[in-house]
Design an enzyme around this catalytic site. Structure first.
Site, short mmCIF file in Angstrom:
data_model
loop_
_atom_site.label_atom_id
_atom_site.label_comp_id
_atom_site.label_asym_id
_atom_site.label_seq_id
_atom_site.Cartn_x
_atom_site.Cartn_y
_atom_site.Cartn_z
CE1 TYR A 1 -3.74 -2.38 0.12
CE2 TYR A 1 -2.65 -3.31 2.05
CZ TYR A 1 -3.61 -3.39 1.05
OH TYR A 1 -4.44 -4.47 0.99
N PRO B 1 -11.37 -0.86 -3.36
CG PRO B 1 -11.44 -2.80 -2.14
CD PRO B 1 -10.92 -1.40 -2.09
CG HIS C 1 -7.61 -2.71 0.32
ND1 HIS C 1 -7.62 -3.42 1.49
CD2 HIS C 1 -8.03 -3.57 -0.64
CE1 HIS C 1 -8.02 -4.66 1.25
NE2 HIS C 1 -8.27 -4.78 -0.03
CE LYS D 1 -25.03 -18.44 2.98
NZ LYS D 1 -24.23 -17.56 3.87
CB SER E 1 -28.01 -29.59 -0.41
OG SER E 1 -27.82 -29.42 -1.81
N PRO F 1 -19.06 -24.04 0.06
CG PRO F 1 -21.03 -23.09 0.89
CD PRO F 1 -19.85 -23.94 1.30
CG ASP F 2 -14.37 -19.55 -0.64
OD1 ASP F 2 -14.70 -18.43 -1.06
OD2 ASP F 2 -13.20 -19.97 -0.66
CE1 TYR G 1 -3.05 -12.14 -3.55
CE2 TYR G 1 -5.39 -12.03 -3.09
CZ TYR G 1 -4.09 -11.72 -2.75
OH TYR G 1 -3.84 -10.99 -1.61
CB THR H 1 -4.42 -11.22 3.17
OG1 THR H 1 -3.33 -10.54 2.54
CG2 THR H 1 -5.54 -10.24 3.48
CB SER I 1 -11.83 -11.24 -2.34
OG SER I 1 -11.90 -11.18 -0.93
#
Length: 627
Positions: A112, A125, A346, A421, A426, A431-432, A454, A467, A555
């Site tokens: 940054y 963002p 950010h 999701k 199920s 989900p991710d 990424y 992160t 992300s």
């Protein structure tokens, strides 16, 4: 761009190096409750061999067999007993013993504060709130007043230490980022920026409202330090609308400039006493509220995409890009057609604290009591800027440059309506991880090759954690994409999907625990530079360069409400893809650069939707065959 700058751009959101003094990085900000988290563990330095083995596995899909042989030899030499890898590992472990987080200072600077390209598009963002349909100016301003009140109500909870500590499973997470959102401002420098934090002994009592490129100071607390009612806030907003007159010069576009250019212009602006006073008022404000004007004709773009572009860059110097101060950590945006959301700088925080703030505000607006404001509210103060000839020249160039940024960024935002999701759960899948494999599949469908991918993983289970990278491109993800595009049975497709999801989930677990590839390797390179050593061959090898050129930057930013985050791609020939998985649908913000002939945001959206449908159909078909 130096090689080190390029390195940081490859492994996050951009850029460079220098050790950030701990006294600055720790920040003088009221952080009640955070002291109780000092017993959080420190970020570990992963074992060298495990990182190198994992690294070889992650680069294999991206290089040829011949290149892989070369890379394997390079890695073996780097990790050999008594070799340079062990020396660097020892130095890194020594650094880890003397700091609370061996990577945090490097990251704040590298990703940054020494990144010199504009924060707009390249770093900051946008976050789109549930979209509105304002039928009148009064309706719009009422929403804006409640948005302010909701944000202040959230800050009150922070001040009272009433925000519950987040957990990952049973592990508490570092909450310090939550306390760095309000009253924070990135300050431009000639070669490096700094972060300004509000004085906890003299906390801000005002916000800034921008309208028609004018900036106004609004007092938001009464004499007893109570938050003004939204009715009183509405009075001030009405006064601004009525008194604004003609649009002012778009001085806000200077904050969207190259950081070195903006640093020089800031210095020139500051030579004038009135300018300095105005800059200080903005710097010390809690946040900005941008009451935007009309946007240009954006063609056939849907409302979600229009709102995304407005939150990311404001649609240009003749629209709303001058109605911003991109250095402020949070700028809430209220468009004239119902485009609502925020953009955030950010450097102080990742997405989760901002998403929590959004959910609180949306809930506050929905449940806000009726308010008939009695008495007079404080009068807004219009800030003055005197623009010299030299600054005017820079301003004209800044207008041209922000318009180029606006023209080059292509976005296609949408909601996958077919399922969300709950269906994925199920099927007994993460989900991710499932969504990540759909993104890999979409890229392969378009380009007929895998792309370095990424995904942001939070390391907030560690003190001062930020992160790590989840490398979503894997041997399993490539096998899955090939299987889906081939003439395989649905059973084979489902099996390949399950294996790819399982592999991704395992990498995710390792990443959030601090055992990914990217941060460790980057740390080894930076410790070499810090100690005046030659950069090892490993970091100049084809595999490292290609696997760090993240063509897909993704992300998950989950909000409880109908929202999504969006940003520009990390690299010129890449895509940005942020998503919010809701129970029965998934919101996406996707992006690409028009200047790259190989990428197209709309084609990516279409490929992504098609991939989700085909994955669903294969799963359902196999389920039916078992009945």
């Amino acid at each position: 761009m130096t090689s080190l700058v390029g390195l940081f751009r490859a492994v996050a959101r951009p850029s460079f190096l220098k050790t950030f003094p701990r006294s600055e990085a720790k920040i003088t900000v009221a952080m009640r409750g955070i002291m109780t988290q000092q017993n959080l563990p420190h970020l570990p330095v992963p074992p060298l061999k495990k990182t190198l083995d994992k690294y070889l596995r992650t680069v294999k899909p991206l290089i040829t067999d011949e290149e892989f042989k070369i890379t394997s030899n390079v890695v073996a030499k780097f990790g050999a007993p008594g070799g340079v890898g062990e020396k660097l590992q020892s130095l890194l472990e020594k650094r880890a013993k003397s700091t609370t987080n061996w990577f945090a200072d490097w990251w704040l600077n590298g990703a940054y504060l020494e990144f010199r390209s504009p924060v707009t598009v390249y770093s900051s963002p946008g976050l789109v709130f549930p979209l509105q349909n304002f039928k009148s100016s009064d309706e719009r301003l009422t929403y804006a007043a409640k948005m302010i009140a909701g944000a202040l109500d959230y800050k009150k909870k922070l001040d009272e230490d009433a925000i519950p500590v987040e957990k990952l499973g049973k592990d508490p997470l570092d909450m310090s980022q939550y306390y760095k959102v309000f009253g924070t401002c990135r300050m431009p420098g000639l070669t490096k920026d700094t972060l300004h934090f509000a004085d906890p002994n003299n906390p801000p009592r005002h916000i800034i409202v921008s309208h028609k490129n004018h900036f106004y100071k609004l007092i938001v607390y009464d004499d007893n330090n109570n938050i003004l009612s939204w009715g009183k806030l509405l009075q001030q907003l009405n006064e601004i609308i009525q008194s604004a007159g003609e649009p002012g010069p778009p001085i806000g576009v200077l904050t969207a400039e190259n950081r070195n250019v903006w640093g020089k212009a800031f210095k020139k602006l500051s030579e004038d006493r009135e300018n300095m006073e105005s800059l200080d008022i903005i710097k010390n404000s809690l946040f900005l509220l941008c009451l935007d004007g009309p946007n240009p004709d954006l063609g056939n773009l849907n409302f979600q995409t229009r709102a995304a572009l407005q939150t990311v860059h404001g649609n240009g110097s003749e629209a709303n890009s001058g109605n911003r101060w991109f250095d402020k950590t949070v700028q809430f945006i209220v468009g004239d057609k119902g485009e609502v959301g925020l953009t955030y700088e950010h450097s102080p925080a990742e997405g989760p604290p901002i998403a929590f703030l959004m959910d609180h505000i949306v809930n506050y607006i929905e449940k806000a009591p009726s308010d008939v404001a009695g008495g007079k509210s404080p009068k807004p103060e219009k800030l003055k800027f005197n623009i010299s000839g030299k600054v005017q020249k820079v301003l004209e160039t800044a207008k041209e440059n922000v318009d180029k940024l606006v023209d080059d960024l292509e976005m296609s935002c949408f909601t996958l309506k077919a399922y969300g999701k709950e269906f994925i759960k199920s099927q007994r899948m993460s989900p991710d991880s499932y969504i990540q494999m759909a993104i890999q599949f979409a890229f392969y469908r378009i380009h007929n090759e895998p792309g370095a991918h990424y995904e942001t993983a939070s390391t907030r289970k560690y003190l001062d954690g930020r992160t790590e990278v989840i490398r979503s491109c894997s041997l399993e993800s490539v096998a899955f994409a090939k299987t889906m595009l081939g003439s395989k049975s649905n059973e084979e497709k489902v099996k390949a999907l399950q294996e790819a999801v399982t592999g991704h989930k395992q990498y995710t677990i390792e990443a959030v625990n601090g055992f990914g590839v990217d941060r460790h390797l980057l740390g080894l390179k930076l410790i070499a530079i810090e100690n005046g050593m030659d950069i090892p061959t490993l970091f100049m090898d084809t595999a490292y360069i290609r696997s760090s050129h993240m063509r897909i930057s993704t992300s998950q930013v989950s909000g409880k409400c109908d929202s999504f985050m969006c940003y520009g791609p990390l690299v010129v020939d890449g895509y940005g893809c942020c998503y919010n998985p809701l129970p029965n649908e998934i919101n996406f913000g996707t992006s690409a650069y028009k200047s790259c002939p190989d990428t197209n945001a709309e084609k990516f959206r279409q490929a992504l939707e098609k991939s989700f449908i085909e994955m669903h159909d294969a799963l359902v078909s196999v389920q039916k065959s078992k009945l």
